[in-house]
Design a protein around this motif. Structure first.
Motif, short mmCIF file in Angstrom:
data_model
loop_
_atom_site.label_atom_id
_atom_site.label_comp_id
_atom_site.label_asym_id
_atom_site.label_seq_id
_atom_site.Cartn_x
_atom_site.Cartn_y
_atom_site.Cartn_z
N SER A 114 -7.49 -23.32 5.47
CA SER A 114 -7.07 -22.91 4.14
C SER A 114 -8.26 -22.88 3.20
CB SER A 114 -6.00 -23.87 3.59
OG SER A 114 -6.50 -25.18 3.57
N SER A 115 -8.35 -21.84 2.41
CA SER A 115 -9.40 -21.71 1.41
C SER A 115 -8.83 -20.88 0.27
CB SER A 115 -10.64 -21.03 2.00
OG SER A 115 -11.64 -20.86 1.02
N GLY A 116 -8.18 -21.59 -0.68
CA GLY A 116 -7.47 -20.87 -1.72
C GLY A 116 -6.14 -20.33 -1.25
N GLY A 117 -5.69 -20.77 -0.07
CA GLY A 117 -4.45 -20.30 0.54
C GLY A 117 -4.61 -20.30 2.04
N THR A 118 -3.51 -20.17 2.76
CA THR A 118 -3.57 -20.22 4.22
C THR A 118 -3.23 -18.87 4.83
OG1 THR A 118 -1.33 -21.12 4.14
CG2 THR A 118 -3.12 -22.67 4.50
N PRO A 119 -3.78 -18.56 6.01
CA PRO A 119 -3.56 -17.26 6.64
C PRO A 119 -2.12 -17.08 7.12
CG PRO A 119 -5.51 -18.34 7.53
CD PRO A 119 -4.77 -19.37 6.74
N TRP A 120 -1.71 -15.82 7.16
CA TRP A 120 -0.44 -15.40 7.77
C TRP A 120 -0.82 -14.54 8.96
CZ3 TRP A 120 2.21 -11.26 9.52
CH2 TRP A 120 3.59 -11.39 9.69
N ILE A 121 -0.47 -15.00 10.15
CA ILE A 121 -0.85 -14.31 11.39
C ILE A 121 0.41 -13.78 12.05
CG2 ILE A 121 -1.93 -14.60 13.66
CD1 ILE A 121 -3.62 -16.84 12.38
N GLY A 122 0.41 -12.51 12.38
CA GLY A 122 1.59 -11.86 12.92
C GLY A 122 1.85 -12.18 14.38
N ASP A 123 2.67 -11.34 15.02
CA ASP A 123 3.06 -11.53 16.42
C ASP A 123 2.04 -10.90 17.36
OD1 ASP A 123 5.41 -12.69 15.48
OD2 ASP A 123 6.54 -10.80 15.60
N ARG A 124 1.94 -11.49 18.53
CA ARG A 124 1.12 -10.97 19.63
C ARG A 124 -0.34 -10.77 19.21
NH1 ARG A 124 5.69 -8.59 19.00
NH2 ARG A 124 4.73 -6.87 17.85
N VAL A 125 -0.89 -11.78 18.56
CA VAL A 125 -2.29 -11.75 18.13
C VAL A 125 -3.13 -12.56 19.10
CG1 VAL A 125 -3.91 -12.35 16.29
CG2 VAL A 125 -1.65 -11.43 15.71
N LEU A 126 -4.22 -11.98 19.55
CA LEU A 126 -5.14 -12.65 20.47
C LEU A 126 -6.40 -13.02 19.69
CD1 LEU A 126 -6.05 -13.52 23.29
CD2 LEU A 126 -6.72 -11.16 23.74
N ILE A 127 -6.68 -14.33 19.61
CA ILE A 127 -7.81 -14.82 18.83
C ILE A 127 -8.85 -15.38 19.79
CG2 ILE A 127 -8.53 -16.33 16.96
CD1 ILE A 127 -5.66 -16.35 15.97
N GLY A 128 -10.03 -14.76 19.82
CA GLY A 128 -11.07 -15.11 20.77
C GLY A 128 -11.75 -16.42 20.46
N ALA A 129 -12.50 -16.90 21.44
CA ALA A 129 -13.16 -18.21 21.34
C ALA A 129 -14.10 -18.28 20.14
CB ALA A 129 -13.94 -18.49 22.62
N GLY A 130 -14.01 -19.39 19.41
CA GLY A 130 -14.92 -19.63 18.31
C GLY A 130 -14.62 -18.87 17.03
N ALA A 131 -13.54 -18.10 17.00
CA ALA A 131 -13.22 -17.32 15.80
C ALA A 131 -12.77 -18.23 14.66
CB ALA A 131 -12.13 -16.30 16.11
N LYS A 132 -13.08 -17.81 13.44
CA LYS A 132 -12.71 -18.55 12.23
C LYS A 132 -11.89 -17.63 11.34
CE LYS A 132 -15.47 -22.02 13.45
NZ LYS A 132 -15.82 -21.52 14.79
N ILE A 133 -10.72 -18.12 10.91
CA ILE A 133 -9.85 -17.36 10.02
C ILE A 133 -9.54 -18.24 8.82
CG2 ILE A 133 -7.62 -16.16 9.81
CD1 ILE A 133 -7.65 -15.81 12.84
N ALA A 134 -9.80 -17.74 7.62
CA ALA A 134 -9.64 -18.58 6.43
C ALA A 134 -9.11 -17.78 5.26
CB ALA A 134 -10.97 -19.22 6.05
N GLY A 135 -8.35 -18.47 4.40
CA GLY A 135 -7.89 -17.88 3.14
C GLY A 135 -6.52 -17.26 3.22
N PRO A 136 -5.99 -16.81 2.09
CA PRO A 136 -4.66 -16.22 2.02
C PRO A 136 -4.66 -14.76 2.48
CG PRO A 136 -5.64 -16.24 -0.15
CD PRO A 136 -6.63 -16.92 0.77
N ILE A 137 -4.92 -14.57 3.77
CA ILE A 137 -5.04 -13.21 4.32
C ILE A 137 -3.94 -12.96 5.34
CG2 ILE A 137 -7.53 -13.13 3.93
CD1 ILE A 137 -7.94 -13.80 6.88
N ARG A 138 -3.76 -11.69 5.68
CA ARG A 138 -2.74 -11.29 6.65
C ARG A 138 -3.43 -10.70 7.87
NH1 ARG A 138 0.02 -6.98 8.71
NH2 ARG A 138 2.25 -7.30 9.14
N ILE A 139 -3.12 -11.28 9.04
CA ILE A 139 -3.60 -10.75 10.32
C ILE A 139 -2.43 -10.00 10.94
CG2 ILE A 139 -4.68 -11.29 12.52
CD1 ILE A 139 -6.33 -12.12 10.08
N GLY A 140 -2.54 -8.69 11.09
CA GLY A 140 -1.42 -7.87 11.51
C GLY A 140 -0.96 -8.10 12.94
#
Length: 209
Positions: A114-140
């Protein structure tokens, strides 16, 4: 709450099994037990207080031990859909209040913060090794986050992103790279399937016939 727990747990284990894991592999998969512990921790919150408090107290040491052994930290405040798969090496962190949809995969070293909000991650998302996701964002839905990517902006549905900061590099996403989850069958069918999975292959084929 109980049905949701069963549905999500079934989807977790079913995706593991359909990815080639044998029952014995599932039983010794620490990352799988972390996911199960997360489901149990979420379910305990729905118990009456007289049962919830002692149950949570009994569950916490087990959850702490699994986290220490695996290096995986899933906040019980995070909302994670069924069909979750986690990298075995660990070092995975999921922030409280993060939303992760169904049939997602988090490889080792993934951080969702979380950085000013937390991410919203959708269905069937593949997140690779070492990836960083931060903030109030939408991952489709159906997107793919490349290894070591740093994502701080919205990702469209079906996109592949990579780099620091992450940019769209393709429109293929996770399609064809994930085994989709399935709905939980009626309990009797699920129990029969579980029993059969422990039998030798010739016996399984005979019973299907």
């Amino acid at each position: 709450m109980r049905l949701q727990f069963l549905d999500e747990l079934w989807r977790d284990v079913d995706r593991m099994a359909r990815s080639g894991a044998r029952p014995a592999n599932i039983l010794v998969d620490v990352a799988g037990w972390v996911a199960i512990s997360y489901r149990v921790g979420r379910a305990l919150r729905g118990l009456p207080r007289v049962l919830r408090v002692p149950a949570i107290c009994a569950h916490k040491p087990i959850d702490f031990l699994l986290g220490a052994v695996s290096g995986i930290l899933l906040s019980r405040e995070a909302e994670i859909g069924g069909g979750l798969r986690l990298g075995n090496v660990g070092a995975i962190r999921v922030a409280p209040d993060a939303h992760i949809g169904r049939d997602c995969e988090l490889a080792e070293g993934v951080t969702i913060s979380s950085s000013g909000g937390t991410p919203w991650i959708g269905d069937r998302v593949l997140i690779g090794a070492g990836a960083k996701i931060a903030g109030p964002i939408r991952i489709g839905n159906d997107s793919l986050i490349g290894c070591n990517a740093v994502v701080e902006a919205d990702v469209p549905d079906g996109a592949t992103v990579a780099g620091i900061p992450a940019r769209v590099v393709a429109g293929t996403g996770s399609r064809g790279k994930l085994i989709p989850g399935r709905k939980r069958p009626p309990l009797a069918d699920a129990m029969r399937g579980l029993v059969r999975s422990f039998l030798p292959r010739p016996t399984q084929l005979l019973l299907r016939g």
